[in-house]
Design an enzyme around this catalytic site. Structure first.
Site, PDB file in Angstrom:
ATOM      1  N   HIS A  21     -77.475  77.082  56.478  1.00  0.00           N
ATOM      2  CA  HIS A  21     -76.370  77.346  57.465  1.00  0.00           C
ATOM      3  C   HIS A  21     -76.229  78.820  57.773  1.00  0.00           C
ATOM      4  CE1 HIS A  21     -71.804  77.966  58.296  1.00  0.00           C
ATOM      5  NE2 HIS A  21     -72.167  76.747  58.973  1.00  0.00           N
ATOM      6  N   GLU A  80     -79.446  73.906  50.987  1.00  0.00           N
ATOM      7  CA  GLU A  80     -78.272  73.316  51.010  1.00  0.00           C
ATOM      8  C   GLU A  80     -78.508  71.876  50.327  1.00  0.00           C
ATOM      9  OE1 GLU A  80     -75.961  73.105  54.602  1.00  0.00           O
ATOM     10  OE2 GLU A  80     -77.344  74.526  55.534  1.00  0.00           O
ATOM     11  N   SER A 106     -76.426  70.175  57.565  1.00  0.00           N
ATOM     12  CA  SER A 106     -75.264  69.972  58.284  1.00  0.00           C
ATOM     13  C   SER A 106     -75.527  69.385  59.712  1.00  0.00           C
ATOM     14  CB  SER A 106     -74.427  71.436  58.550  1.00  0.00           C
ATOM     15  OG  SER A 106     -74.967  72.199  59.038  1.00  0.00           O
ATOM     16  N   LYS A 165     -64.164  70.563  53.751  1.00  0.00           N
ATOM     17  CA  LYS A 165     -64.959  69.447  54.323  1.00  0.00           C
ATOM     18  C   LYS A 165     -64.108  68.160  53.837  1.00  0.00           C
ATOM     19  CE  LYS A 165     -68.607  72.281  55.798  1.00  0.00           C
ATOM     20  NZ  LYS A 165     -68.142  73.561  55.552  1.00  0.00           N
ATOM     21  N   ASP A 185     -76.063  75.332  48.270  1.00  0.00           N
ATOM     22  CA  ASP A 185     -75.008  75.180  48.781  1.00  0.00           C
ATOM     23  C   ASP A 185     -74.539  73.596  49.168  1.00  0.00           C
ATOM     24  OD1 ASP A 185     -72.531  75.002  50.488  1.00  0.00           O
ATOM     25  OD2 ASP A 185     -73.429  76.503  51.976  1.00  0.00           O
ATOM     26  N   ASN A 193     -65.173  67.191  59.648  1.00  0.00           N
ATOM     27  CA  ASN A 193     -65.829  66.953  58.504  1.00  0.00           C
ATOM     28  C   ASN A 193     -65.030  66.456  57.284  1.00  0.00           C
ATOM     29  OD1 ASN A 193     -68.397  68.210  59.143  1.00  0.00           O
ATOM     30  ND2 ASN A 193     -67.402  70.429  59.161  1.00  0.00           N
ATOM     31  N   HIS A 246     -71.635  69.933  52.046  1.00  0.00           N
ATOM     32  CA  HIS A 246     -71.585  68.611  52.346  1.00  0.00           C
ATOM     33  C   HIS A 246     -71.682  67.438  51.534  1.00  0.00           C
ATOM     34  CE1 HIS A 246     -71.216  69.857  56.903  1.00  0.00           C
ATOM     35  NE2 HIS A 246     -71.794  70.941  56.300  1.00  0.00           N
TER      36      HIS A 246
END
Length: 379
Positions: free
Chosen positions: A125, A166, A170, A229, A195, A36, A198
């Site tokens: 997640h 998110e 992911s 990440k 969230d 990541n 990423h």
């Protein structure tokens, strides 16, 4: 004790027979298409040196925090870095957590109360799902990025409603339709928890993430940013109002009852964001590499198309995708398989992570090998 060991062995054996046993592996010398570390900050020698130089300027030479933030683990530098993060993420306040996992647990276990409702994306997640399990609120999943399914569940929700998503997912690397989601949430007076794990670092001015880049950050109740990440270090923060910060300090058990991050980790957070601001061109290099990969794999039939650094190629079946990943590793590419039940059965895939430091030649060579993998692992 013997009875416990036998029970543990039995469970491990069952997992092994199902082909799902996890083990720790070393993969040195392979071309990185799995980590990541999207911007290469984890491997940056310049950032490494900046962190150590900053450490030497701190008035106290301490190896650890010595306690929770509410006891001996707080100091003015900690709060200074939180103020800096609040500015980067365009929020009133920020509160640092030891990891993105603990930040999600803290928010979801403490904000929703008995009689409230949590609605979460089915592909969220594990830490989001675990956080909802710790809450006294009712919890329901909705189909991935399906606003019609979400609205049907919003109509049946009770109490205060929290929607957990998110910004970038992911497993497929696809984005949440944030703007449309916000409009729907406002229709039902629901609070959004995003969230940004990423998107932190790779998107937005100063690495501020998707919500800020879309200028919708002030319509989201809670935003969670992870630093392990693209930022290449460790830790996380929750951003929002001053009241949110004070509430978490008082009610979030993962914050109250854990030892704070050590000074080195706080310095690393500070320096990583300063380094990114001075080297923001790495964002553009990553975008170029994503476009290069999408062009090079344009005729690959089993890929999912994503605008993010996370790309996938589906090879149904755990054994099948394992064999493809092994073949790629034998060719020198560090690419890992994602197995069911982590993803639904029949959608097992390679998860390919692109980075600013990957060369055009590496990306082109990977695409050539991927095209040759179509028959690998089939019986």
């Amino acid at each position: 004790m013997d009875r416990l060991q036998k029970e543990l062995s039995k469970r491990l054996k069952a997992r092994e027979e199902e082909g799902l046993l996890r083990t720790l592996k070393h993969t040195s010398g392979l071309i990185d298409f799995t980590s990541n570390d999207y911007l290469g900050l984890a491997r940056s020698e310049d950032l490494f040196n900046a962190i150590h130089q900053k450490l030497n300027t701190l008035p106290a030479r301490s190896n650890g925090a010595t306690g929770s933030r509410l006891l001996a683990g707080n100091n003015s530098y900690y709060e200074e870095v939180e103020s800096t993060l609040a500015g980067i993420f365009h929020a009133q306040a920020a509160l640092i957590f030891n990891s993105g996992y603990s930040a999600n647990l803290a928010v979801l276990s403490s904000l929703p109360q008995r009689g409230d409702t949590i609605l979460y994306d089915e592909l969220a997640h594990a830490c989001i799902k675990d956080g909802t399990r710790l809450s006294m609120a009712k919890r329901f999943s909705f189909r991935h990025n399906d606003l019609n399914d979400l609205e049907a569940k919003l109509k049946r929700s009770e109490g205060n409603i929290f929607i957990a998503v998110e910004s970038i997912y992911s497993m497929d690397g696809d984005a949440c339709p944030l703007q449309e989601l916000i409009t729907l949430a406002e229709k039902y007076n629901a609070f959004i928890i995003v969230d940004e794990a990423h998107s932190t670092g790779v998107t937005g001015e100063k690495g501020s993430g998707l919500a800020v880049s879309l200028n919708v950050h002030d319509r989201i109740a809670v935003r969670i940013y992870t630093f392990g990440k693209a930022m290449g270090i460790h830790g996380a923060c929750v951003t929002g109002s001053d009241e949110l910060r004070n509430y978490l300090i008082n009610f979030a058990r993962p914050f109250i009852y854990t030892t704070a991050l050590p000074p080195h980790s706080v310095v690393a957070i500070d320096c990583a964001f300063r380094y990114l601001q001075e080297n923001i061109q790495t964002q553009e290099q990553l975008k170029k590499n994503i476009q290069l990969y999408l062009h090079a794999t344009r005729d690959l039939p089993n890929k999912t198309i994503s605008a993010s650094a996370i790309q996938t190629a589906v090879y149904p079946g755990n054994d099948h995708v394992r064999s493809v990943a092994h073949a790629l590793q034998q060719k020198g590419f560090d690419v890992r398989p994602i197995l069911s039940p982590t993803v639904p059965k029949g959608t097992e895939r390679l998860r390919i992570c692109l980075h600013a430091f990957n060369t055009a030649q590496q990306i082109e060579e990977l695409s050539v090998v991927l095209r040759s993998m179509e028959t690998v692992g089939h019986s």
